[in-house]
Design a protein around this motif. Sequence first.
Motif, PDB file in Angstrom:
ATOM      1  N   LEU A   1       0.853  -1.184   0.000  1.00  0.00           N
ATOM      2  CA  LEU A   1       0.000   0.000   0.000  1.00  0.00           C
ATOM      3  C   LEU A   1       0.886   1.231   0.000  1.00  0.00           C
ATOM      4  N   VAL A   2       0.719   2.085  -0.997  1.00  0.00           N
ATOM      5  CA  VAL A   2       1.547   3.275  -1.141  1.00  0.00           C
ATOM      6  C   VAL A   2       0.670   4.514  -1.031  1.00  0.00           C
ATOM      7  N   ARG A   3       0.966   5.356  -0.051  1.00  0.00           N
ATOM      8  CA  ARG A   3       0.223   6.598   0.152  1.00  0.00           C
ATOM      9  C   ARG A   3       0.926   7.753  -0.550  1.00  0.00           C
ATOM     10  N   HIS A   4       0.197   8.856  -0.671  1.00  0.00           N
ATOM     11  CA  HIS A   4       0.734  10.073  -1.291  1.00  0.00           C
ATOM     12  C   HIS A   4       1.293   9.775  -2.682  1.00  0.00           C
ATOM     13  N   CYS A   5       0.499   9.039  -3.428  1.00  0.00           N
ATOM     14  CA  CYS A   5       0.881   8.618  -4.773  1.00  0.00           C
ATOM     15  C   CYS A   5      -0.333   8.819  -5.673  1.00  0.00           C
ATOM     16  N   GLU A   6      -0.328   9.881  -6.446  1.00  0.00           N
ATOM     17  CA  GLU A   6      -1.499  10.250  -7.250  1.00  0.00           C
ATOM     18  C   GLU A   6      -1.416   9.653  -8.642  1.00  0.00           C
TER      19      GLU A   6
END
Length: 384
Positions: free
Chosen positions: A171-176
């Motif tokens: 799970l990768v956050r801050h990835c648009e």
Amino acid sequence: MNAPPARAEVVVIGGGVMGTSIAYHLARAGVEDVLLVERGELASGSTSRAAGGVRAQFSDELNILLGARSLEAFARFERDTGQDIGLHRVGYLFLLSTPEDVASFEAGVRRQNALGVPSRMTDPAEARRLSPLIGTEGLVAAAFSPDDGHCTPEAVVHGYAAAARRHGATLVRHCEVTGVETRGDAVTAVVTDRGRIATSTVVCAAGAWSRAVGAMAGVDLPVEPLRRQIAVTGPVPGLPPRLPMTIDFTSSLYFHAEGPGLLLGMSDPDESTGFATGTHDRWIPRLCAAMEHRAPALLDLRRTGGWAGLYEVTPDRNALIGEARSVFRFLYATGFSGHGFLQGPAVGEVVRDLFLGHDPFVDITPLRAERFAADAPRPEVNCV
């Protein structure tokens, strides 16, 4: 901050309840290289601003089945994931003021009972006993199901996320996500502001932002964002310990216990579609009018806070679940029109099975996005 991997077997777009449920169910089924990307924090979109209601009281058979299956999952959630979600199975109580609504809910209760949901019709006096804060003037009947209730949306997301990671998902956050690459009719990659991810499968679980994600792949997902507001009150003297989620169906006013106070809200017919999530007080006069009519005891409560979030609304107020016909392996689960949180567990199972080529526990073909082009809407009556 870790960069996303350069390759994944499946990329899930969206870190709310739908995305994390899908990632969890895929990873638990043994799918390798499951990657979820979220442009902000997990649960930072609509999920964190949901009222938290969980129910199987719907008019549409598919929604009844999805709701009931999800209730089963919520009941065993802590055992499955290790996360306490603050589940309160205090019931849902729909208050009905017109003969037309009574007839509609009577038909719904028959349908729910046939599918194993223990809902029932009741009279105004029992409705008042169940929810003592209401007034019964003008009330004709009510519908109640004891298995429904409410829980904490953020806890569900973080429970699914942690369990998905334990089963091998990333799970990768801050990835648009900025693009979806295709070759012919097949997905080849997801492009983000932190790099390109080669993949053959994309799952759009981006909620109110799904239309833009679909457009990246040439898929029309008819979802419109609509602001909804929630208010929270201070302590309520003598608050019943098992106060049900109570909904005045005519006005859409609803409330349930939130700590020592209440969480309450209602729809605002003056609200226009858009991504604005700032709070305002334009809806308060209509809210107060609804309380004065149906629950005058609420008028004396002090408002201590509140927030605004986005519904993801489709033309028939029903979900979009399926795989695009125009782009192979572009799957989607979105457009839930206010009942996405409560269906998250079951929809995670469904999308898992669609990915694996298995038959889901319920046939969701009627919820494909193409129903609108075929002039075959699937309306849901019991919307809040």
